[in-house]
Design an enzyme around this catalytic site. Structure first.
Site, PDB file in Angstrom:
ATOM      1  N   ARG A  39       1.153 -54.038  -0.082  1.00  9.03           N
ATOM      2  CA  ARG A  39      -0.062 -54.313  -0.871  1.00  9.03           C
ATOM      3  C   ARG A  39       0.166 -54.002  -2.342  1.00  9.03           C
ATOM      4  NH1 ARG A  39      -3.175 -52.824   4.006  1.00  9.03           N
ATOM      5  NH2 ARG A  39      -2.708 -50.638   3.584  1.00  9.03           N
ATOM      6  N   ASN A  61      -0.823 -43.898  19.570  1.00  2.87           N
ATOM      7  CA  ASN A  61      -0.317 -42.851  20.474  1.00  2.87           C
ATOM      8  C   ASN A  61      -1.399 -41.834  20.819  1.00  2.87           C
ATOM      9  OD1 ASN A  61      -0.014 -42.146  17.846  1.00  2.87           O
ATOM     10  ND2 ASN A  61       2.180 -41.716  17.956  1.00  2.87           N
ATOM     11  N   CYS A  62      -2.350 -41.638  19.903  1.00  2.00           N
ATOM     12  CA  CYS A  62      -3.415 -40.670  20.181  1.00  2.00           C
ATOM     13  C   CYS A  62      -4.334 -41.176  21.301  1.00  2.00           C
ATOM     14  CB  CYS A  62      -4.241 -40.411  18.932  1.00  2.00           C
ATOM     15  SG  CYS A  62      -3.216 -39.943  17.523  1.00  2.00           S
ATOM     16  N   PRO A 104      17.561 -37.931  -3.598  1.00  5.94           N
ATOM     17  CA  PRO A 104      16.481 -38.574  -4.380  1.00  5.94           C
ATOM     18  C   PRO A 104      16.178 -40.021  -3.960  1.00  5.94           C
ATOM     19  CG  PRO A 104      18.464 -38.280  -5.715  1.00  5.94           C
ATOM     20  CD  PRO A 104      18.713 -37.564  -4.438  1.00  5.94           C
ATOM     21  N   ASN A 105      17.017 -40.596  -3.109  1.00  9.37           N
ATOM     22  CA  ASN A 105      16.749 -41.970  -2.649  1.00  9.37           C
ATOM     23  C   ASN A 105      16.106 -41.986  -1.256  1.00  9.37           C
ATOM     24  OD1 ASN A 105      17.956 -43.321  -4.917  1.00  9.37           O
ATOM     25  ND2 ASN A 105      19.905 -42.509  -4.138  1.00  9.37           N
ATOM     26  N   ALA A 113      10.859 -38.624   3.191  1.00  8.64           N
ATOM     27  CA  ALA A 113      10.616 -38.321   4.613  1.00  8.64           C
ATOM     28  C   ALA A 113       9.146 -37.966   4.782  1.00  8.64           C
ATOM     29  CB  ALA A 113      11.505 -37.188   5.092  1.00  8.64           C
ATOM     30  N   LYS A 121     -31.528 -26.363   8.057  1.00  5.53           N
ATOM     31  CA  LYS A 121     -30.398 -25.485   7.716  1.00  5.53           C
ATOM     32  C   LYS A 121     -29.305 -25.846   8.712  1.00  5.53           C
ATOM     33  CE  LYS A 121     -33.548 -21.965   7.231  1.00  5.53           C
ATOM     34  NZ  LYS A 121     -34.021 -20.724   7.699  1.00  5.53           N
TER      35      LYS A 121
END
Ligand code: FAD
Length: 829
Positions: free
Chosen positions: A22, A42-43, A276-277, A280, A438
């Site tokens: 996107r 999966n949940c 740096p590439n 995770a 309340k």
């Protein structure tokens, strides 16, 4: 064209791919997934096993083709990434079909998730022992459940996946056991909160083995014998292992990326690994604990999805960062919902924080919405905070309705840096079907504020477990509530009579005051402290919380009753040959404890013996209460029924003489077929009173109704130790001063020798572990022995009701004769 390779195509990976497309139409995105499906729910898998989610397709949120068409993502399923070459920026792939190749990348995203643990327990390789993690796992388990010979299941592990599986296997018609090595299920909540879950799980007929790990499995060919450390053997046709997860970080490890001790990939708040590439995300990484700022691992879908989005933002060049995980979680556990956010009390203690100094805890029970609107159900909320800085450390909520929105409110407050005092000020949406003016979250804030300002002190939920010696346990509920369920040693002074009965309480003794849920106890607390009582504490959550946290002591009250309806839906006659019974309907919906019981109490007085009443209530505690109430008031509970949020009890006025005595404790009220024992205690000699209580306790232990009728000198055994302020004539006062005051002052009938003999006797009894008279009296009361003081003798001897110990009934000869007629032994001592 820049090439982004993502490993793992479910929560984090699929989110990252979609967001990235996107944001950037020009990059090449390749998504590798070793399984056959991407972006599946999966949940939702446990609910498909239980057939709550009926269609399998509903779990598959996205197909590889649709992902490709919609997002122009090159989705390669059945493709496992087997290694990462960071030097050359390539990954090696092995397809399920066997083909192997490499692919280059400019940026790599690792979202390989976690896998269920399968420790090397002997016998674990049995084909009957399964884990649930993927759609194919679900298919296998569902197939097994369908097989006729599979009737029992054991779930190892009481975390949220284990509990969801237990519930769904139970839903699918299997007999289920849960085995958990820790003393509790659902580790994110504290032990006392988990007791609410244990209680409900047991009520649902699922067998819980807590504090007991598995030592081995033995597949017998037909089923599995699971040996537990305690020596117990649980037999099950199928076993589900749900004992935790480990991060799928082998790829990262082999590629030389930095890992933590638990194998989680170390990543920055920009979600970058030590390369740096390579980004995770998800279950495979360590994150900052949002509350304390140190490192932790929290495998949840919410964080994984959000990290996927953030990684995409960062790859596309937007500013973003991940600020840590609170661990906000929610799970349906049978009839309850359990939710938690932030740190629990166990964590605070483990971190060395001290209660009262570094942290405070409040536990309250509140309705999910206005009590007068039908369907209000109690929520138990526990909030932990720092009394010095007001920082909220965490919260836990268990209830049936409205749990999720309350935990989210508190989680949001924590996330935005709100303090516990802010909970008072949150302006939350209110209309009777949804909340109260309340809200429970506001109430938690008020209570925390009261605690901080010294307006209330709380006891711990287990303060009465070890010893209550020297403590007055004050029950400020109404009599009808006490009849249903009580703490045997508690003194009952209903709140509305407390002001006029303060002189019955000893100011020098600590007081723990409780009511049904805590509100009346707080009012009582305020009355007491403003009248000079200095050492007072409120029992949090009242009797309701006490019963749940000590539910095993009340299991008799939780026994299942038969269904009240026959096949046509009519109310069943207890005698099958008779026509369906006609019942008078009493609607107690919307009334909160003790409302339904009080209404039953009032209404039953208008009924004739034998008439039947059908009571409808919305308070989930009602069925437990009414069972005990019937037993203790001599009425018959025919049956109980739960219909979604409606709790129905069918009861008959008077006793069902055909039923045997069920519980010793209640034997005084349940009359039986003339097998009662009555004792007239006339003597005030220590040895004779001792003998009478030993006989009474023995008979009660055999399930016999026992009445002890104290008359003349025997009354001295029932007097309170302390002098009571009561109006007496001069002669009555003189008489009172001369008579021994209470059981401790009684003397032996022989060999008293100026008190030496009595003292020797007490010492010998102690040395030989024979109960003292005081504990025999307490046991008798706890067993339900009816202790009656003769009113005529009291009058003659000038003894007033206030001078007698709590729990003694007053009665005349008529009361005694009534019980004697139903007895087959009558002793005069
Ligand atoms: P995953 O979603 O597990 O995706 C990782 C994917 O990577 C897997 O499909 C795997 O096959 C693939 N993969 C691994 N290694 C490789 C490789 N070398 N090559 C190619 N592909 C690879 N969380 C909640 O917050 N609430 C819940 O109610 C909830 N319920 C759950 C119920 C179940 C039964 C399960 C299993 C999990 C549940 N979770 C829940 C946890 C949640 O699903 C995970 O936290 C989340 O999916 C983690 O996302 P992820 O992207 O890190 O890993």
């Amino acid at each position: 064209m820049k090439k982004i390779v993502i490993i793992g195509g479910v929560a984090g990976g699929a989110s990252c791919a979609a967001r990235l497309r996107r944001l950037d139409n020009d990059v090449e995105i390749i998504l590798f997934e070793r399984g056959p499906y991407i972006s599946y729910a999966n949940c939702g898998l446990p609910y498909h096993v239980g057939n709550v989610i009926k269609t399998r397709d509903a779990l598959l949120l996205q197909t590889p083709e649709a992902m490709h068409d919609k997002f122009n993502v090159d989705v390669r399923v059945n493709s496992e990434v087997t290694s990462i070459d960071r030097q050359n920026k390539t990954v090696s792939i092995r397809e399920t079909a066997g083909k192997e190749y490499t692919e280059t990348y400019d940026t790599l995203v690792i979202s390989t998730g976690s896998s269920p643990l399968r420790p090397p327990i002997p016998g674990i390789d049995s084909n009957r022992i399964k884990t649930l993690w993927t759609v194919p796992d679900t298919d296998t388990i569902k197939d097994m459940v369908k097989r006729e010979e599979v009737k029992t299941a054991a779930v190892i592990g009481g975390g949220f996946i284990g509990l969801e599986m237990a519930e769904n296997l139970h839903e699918a018609g299997l007999e289920v056991s849960i085995i958990e090595m820790l003393p509790q299920v659902m580790a994110p909540v504290d032990f006392e909160m988990s007791q609410l879950l244990h209680e409900n799980i047991s009520q649902n007929g699922v067998k819980l083995h807590l504090n007991d790990g598995v030592s081995s499995f033995e597949d017998t060919g037909l089923s599995v014998n699971i040996s537990l450390n305690s020596g117990t053997i649980v037999k099950a046709d199928m076993v589900i292992l749900a004992i935790g997860v480990r991060p799928n970080s082998k790829l990262a490890k082999d590629a030389g990326l930095e890992l933590n001790q638990r194998g989680g990939i170390v990543s920055s708040n920009k979600l970058l690994t030590s390369d740096p590439n390579i980004y995770a995300i998800g279950d495979v990484i360590e994150v900052d604990d949002f509350v304390f700022g140190d490192k932790t691992m929290i495998p949840l879908a919410g964080p994984a999805n959000k990290q996927g989005r953030i990684a995409a933002d960062l790859i596309a060049g937007l500013e973003d960062s991940y600020e840590g995980t609170l661990g906000t979680s929610v799970a349906k556990v049978f009839d309850l919902t359990a939710a938690a956010t932030g740190a629990n009390e166990k964590t605070l203690i483990r971190r060395g924080l001290e209660k009262g100094k570094d942290y405070e805890a409040i536990t309250i029970i509140q309705n999910s919405h206005a009590g007068y609107y039908p369907g209000a159900l109690p929520l138990t909320l526990k909030v932990l905070f720092c009394p010095k800085t007001d920082k909220i450390f965490g919260a836990q909520i268990i209830g049936r309705d409205g749990v999720d929105k309350r935990i989210d409110t508190i989680a949001t407050t924590i996330r935005l840096g709100g303090k516990v005092s802010d909970l008072c000020r949150l302006e939350l949406a209110y209309a009777p079907p949804y909340s109260s003016a309340k809200d429970p979250v506001n109430m938690a804030g008020f209570v925390a504020e009261n605690l901080k300002n010294g307006l209330v002190k709380f006891a711990n939920w287990n303060d009465l477990d070890e010893s209550h010696d020297g403590v007055t346990v004050l029950d400020v509920r109404e009599k009808s509530e006490v009849m249903a369920v009580s703490i045997s040693y508690a003194v009952n002074i209903p709140l509305n009579t407390l002001r006029s009965r303060l002189d019955e309480l000893d100011k020098t003794k600590p007081i723990i005051v409780f009511c049904a849920v805590g509100v009346r106890a707080y009012n009582a607390y305020r009355i007491l402290v403003q009248n000079g009582f200095e050492n007072v504490k409120v029992y949090p959550g009242g009797m309701r919380f006490y019963v749940s946290t000590h539910y095993t002591e009340f299991e008799d009250d939780l026994d299942e009753e038969p269904s009240p309806r026959d096949d046509t839906g009519d109310l069943r006659s207890p005698d099958d040959n008779k026509d369906p019974i006609e019942a008078i309907r009493l609607d107690c919906s919307g009334l909160q404890c003790p409302g339904p019981l009080m209404k039953v109490f009032e209404r039953i007085g208008e009924l004739n013996d034998g008439e039947v009443m059908e009571v409808h209530a919305s308070d989930p505690g009602f069925l437990t209460d009414i069972k005990a109430w019937c037993r203790r008031t001599g009425n018959t509970l025919i049956s109980t029924e739960t219909k979604s949020d409606e709790y129905i009890a069918l009861l008959r006025k008077g006793l069902d003489k055909t039923k045997p005595v069920k519980n010793n404790k209640d034997a005084n009220i349940i009359q039986s077929q003339n097998d009662g024992k009555t004792l007239i205690v006339f003597s005030g000699d220590l040895d004779k009173v001792l003998a009478s209580f030993i006989i009474a306790n023995g008979a009660a232990a055999m399930g016999r109704p026992v009445t002890m009728f104290f008359t003349f000198w025997g009354l001295n055994a029932l007097r309170k130790e302390q002098k009571q302020k009561v109006d007496k004539t001069f002669i009555e006062s003189m008489f009172g001063a001369m008579l021994p005051r209470g059981s401790k002052k009684l003397k032996l009938s022989q060999m008293n020798m100026g008190g030496m003999g009595t003292a020797m006797m007490k010492k010998i009894m102690k040395d030989k572990n024979i109960n003292s008279l005081e504990s025999l009296i307490a046991t008798a009361m706890a067993q339900g022995v009816k202790i009656v003081a003769c009113t005529m003798s009291m009058d003659v001897m000038g003894i007033k009701k206030e001078e007698l110990i709590d729990g003694v009934e007053l009665g005349g000869v008529g009361a005694y004769l009534g019980d004697a007629e139903e007895s087959n032994i009558n002793l005069f001592i």
